[in-house]
Design a protein around this motif. Structure first.
Motif, mmCIF file in Angstrom:
data_model
loop_
_atom_site.group_PDB
_atom_site.id
_atom_site.type_symbol
_atom_site.label_atom_id
_atom_site.label_comp_id
_atom_site.label_asym_id
_atom_site.label_seq_id
_atom_site.Cartn_x
_atom_site.Cartn_y
_atom_site.Cartn_z
ATOM 1 N N MET A 217 25.474 -1.997 -35.403
ATOM 2 C CA MET A 217 25.642 -2.992 -36.443
ATOM 3 C C MET A 217 26.690 -4.039 -36.050
ATOM 4 S SD MET A 217 26.196 -2.295 -40.414
ATOM 5 C CE MET A 217 27.598 -3.046 -41.141
ATOM 6 N N LEU A 218 27.767 -3.571 -35.421
ATOM 7 C CA LEU A 218 28.799 -4.517 -35.003
ATOM 8 C C LEU A 218 28.301 -5.438 -33.905
ATOM 9 C CD1 LEU A 218 31.962 -2.280 -34.796
ATOM 10 C CD2 LEU A 218 31.377 -3.913 -36.568
ATOM 11 N N SER A 219 27.429 -4.923 -33.056
ATOM 12 C CA SER A 219 27.007 -5.715 -31.908
ATOM 13 C C SER A 219 25.844 -6.640 -32.224
ATOM 14 C CB SER A 219 26.647 -4.802 -30.738
ATOM 15 O OG SER A 219 25.553 -3.989 -31.082
ATOM 16 N N SER A 220 25.238 -6.520 -33.405
ATOM 17 C CA SER A 220 24.142 -7.437 -33.706
ATOM 18 C C SER A 220 24.697 -8.856 -33.788
ATOM 19 C CB SER A 220 23.450 -7.053 -35.016
ATOM 20 O OG SER A 220 24.310 -7.262 -36.090
ATOM 21 N N GLY A 221 24.072 -9.729 -33.090
ATOM 22 C CA GLY A 221 24.546 -11.105 -33.046
ATOM 23 C C GLY A 221 25.587 -11.343 -31.975
ATOM 24 N N ALA A 222 26.071 -10.265 -31.352
ATOM 25 C CA ALA A 222 27.056 -10.432 -30.281
ATOM 26 C C ALA A 222 26.336 -10.811 -28.999
ATOM 27 C CB ALA A 222 27.856 -9.151 -30.076
ATOM 28 N N SER A 223 26.834 -11.810 -28.313
ATOM 29 C CA SER A 223 26.240 -12.243 -27.059
ATOM 30 C C SER A 223 26.549 -11.267 -25.946
ATOM 31 C CB SER A 223 26.778 -13.614 -26.667
ATOM 32 O OG SER A 223 26.494 -14.545 -27.658
ATOM 33 N N VAL A 224 27.737 -10.684 -25.994
ATOM 34 C CA VAL A 224 28.200 -9.838 -24.901
ATOM 35 C C VAL A 224 28.880 -8.594 -25.473
ATOM 36 C CG1 VAL A 224 29.698 -9.754 -22.872
ATOM 37 C CG2 VAL A 224 28.628 -11.901 -23.498
ATOM 38 N N CYS A 225 28.584 -7.455 -24.872
ATOM 39 C CA CYS A 225 29.276 -6.207 -25.199
ATOM 40 C C CYS A 225 29.835 -5.680 -23.885
ATOM 41 C CB CYS A 225 28.316 -5.210 -25.822
ATOM 42 S SG CYS A 225 29.072 -3.619 -26.195
ATOM 43 N N VAL A 226 31.152 -5.617 -23.756
ATOM 44 C CA VAL A 226 31.768 -5.208 -22.496
ATOM 45 C C VAL A 226 32.710 -4.028 -22.699
ATOM 46 C CG1 VAL A 226 31.620 -7.469 -21.393
ATOM 47 C CG2 VAL A 226 33.644 -6.887 -22.678
ATOM 48 N N ASP A 227 32.737 -3.189 -21.677
ATOM 49 C CA ASP A 227 33.696 -2.094 -21.633
ATOM 50 C C ASP A 227 34.908 -2.579 -20.857
ATOM 51 O OD1 ASP A 227 32.215 -0.016 -22.986
ATOM 52 O OD2 ASP A 227 30.897 -0.004 -21.236
ATOM 53 N N VAL A 228 36.066 -2.490 -21.475
ATOM 54 C CA VAL A 228 37.304 -2.908 -20.827
ATOM 55 C C VAL A 228 37.853 -1.681 -20.111
ATOM 56 C CG1 VAL A 228 39.581 -3.932 -21.138
ATOM 57 C CG2 VAL A 228 37.701 -4.590 -22.649
ATOM 58 N N GLY A 229 37.527 -1.588 -18.826
ATOM 59 C CA GLY A 229 37.905 -0.424 -18.038
ATOM 60 C C GLY A 229 39.347 -0.446 -17.580
ATOM 61 N N ARG A 230 39.708 0.605 -16.873
ATOM 62 C CA ARG A 230 41.080 0.727 -16.389
ATOM 63 C C ARG A 230 41.280 0.007 -15.055
ATOM 64 N NH1 ARG A 230 39.586 5.610 -18.381
ATOM 65 N NH2 ARG A 230 40.642 6.227 -20.277
ATOM 66 N N SER A 231 40.225 -0.107 -14.260
ATOM 67 C CA SER A 231 40.389 -0.723 -12.943
ATOM 68 C C SER A 231 40.328 -2.244 -13.039
ATOM 69 C CB SER A 231 39.300 -0.232 -11.979
ATOM 70 O OG SER A 231 38.064 -0.843 -12.272
ATOM 71 N N SER A 232 41.062 -2.897 -12.163
ATOM 72 C CA SER A 232 41.069 -4.364 -12.169
ATOM 73 C C SER A 232 39.708 -4.913 -11.771
ATOM 74 C CB SER A 232 42.169 -4.900 -11.255
ATOM 75 O OG SER A 232 41.994 -4.426 -9.944
ATOM 76 N N GLU A 233 38.977 -4.230 -10.894
ATOM 77 C CA GLU A 233 37.629 -4.672 -10.511
ATOM 78 C C GLU A 233 36.695 -4.680 -11.711
ATOM 79 O OE1 GLU A 233 36.300 -2.078 -7.459
ATOM 80 O OE2 GLU A 233 37.634 -2.910 -5.936
ATOM 81 N N HIS A 234 36.763 -3.628 -12.500
ATOM 82 C CA HIS A 234 35.907 -3.517 -13.679
ATOM 83 C C HIS A 234 36.239 -4.604 -14.689
ATOM 84 C CE1 HIS A 234 34.131 -1.673 -17.304
ATOM 85 N NE2 HIS A 234 33.238 -1.239 -16.438
ATOM 86 N N ARG A 235 37.528 -4.841 -14.917
ATOM 87 C CA ARG A 235 37.936 -5.878 -15.867
ATOM 88 C C ARG A 235 37.563 -7.272 -15.375
ATOM 89 N NH1 ARG A 235 42.411 -2.595 -16.097
ATOM 90 N NH2 ARG A 235 43.635 -4.061 -14.865
ATOM 91 N N LEU A 236 37.627 -7.498 -14.059
ATOM 92 C CA LEU A 236 37.252 -8.787 -13.499
ATOM 93 C C LEU A 236 35.762 -9.060 -13.715
ATOM 94 C CD1 LEU A 236 38.185 -11.278 -11.950
ATOM 95 C CD2 LEU A 236 37.718 -10.033 -9.832
ATOM 96 N N ALA A 237 34.934 -8.051 -13.503
ATOM 97 C CA ALA A 237 33.494 -8.204 -13.730
ATOM 98 C C ALA A 237 33.209 -8.464 -15.216
ATOM 99 C CB ALA A 237 32.747 -6.961 -13.260
#
Length: 133
Positions: free
Chosen positions: A1-21
């Motif tokens: 329900m929260l993501s309906s209408g959301a363009s992007v759903c991202v996981d904010v990971g612990r690694s800098s590579e993951h956050r950069l992507a």
């Protein structure tokens, strides 16, 4: 329900590579696009807030996610009253859990102290809804 209408759903990971992507994915969206951030403990709030600031997100709502940010059964608004209601009426020790008596005692202390800040600190995940500026 929260993501309906959301363009992007991202996981904010612990690694800098993951956050950069994830940052590239958020920035590729149009201005005004809704974004849903998910992060698992520890330090979920700090990572989400830093990520939002770095990517130019305007935060709209924040939730504590139980039992996890990826697959929450409960999303509790990050505010004193909803957290108190959750701890008083919903939060229980799962059946068959080792050390159930100790966990139940800790929950009793938590309820007695009205420690919503402690619940926020110990929450297993966080979900934040924002908008790209």
């Amino acid at each position: 329900m929260l993501s309906s209408g959301a363009s992007v759903c991202v996981d904010v990971g612990r690694s800098s590579e993951h956050r950069l992507a994830a940052s590239r994915e958020v920035r590729s969206g149009p201005p005004g696009a809704r974004v849903l951030l998910r992060a698992s403990a520890p330090m979920a709030k700090r990572r989400c807030m830093r990520f939002a600031a770095e990517t130019g997100l305007e935060l709209e709502r924040a939730y504590l996610a139980f039992p996890s940010a990826g697959t929450p059964a409960y999303l509790v608004e990050d505010a004193p009253a909803p957290v108190r209601v959750f701890t008083d009426t919903v939060l229980v020790t799962p059946p068959g859990t080792p050390l159930a008596t100790a966990i139940e005692a800790c929950l009793g202390i938590l309820r007695g102290l009205g420690g919503w800040r402690l619940v926020r600190a110990l929450a297993p995940g966080r979900v934040i809804v924002g908008r790209r500026t």
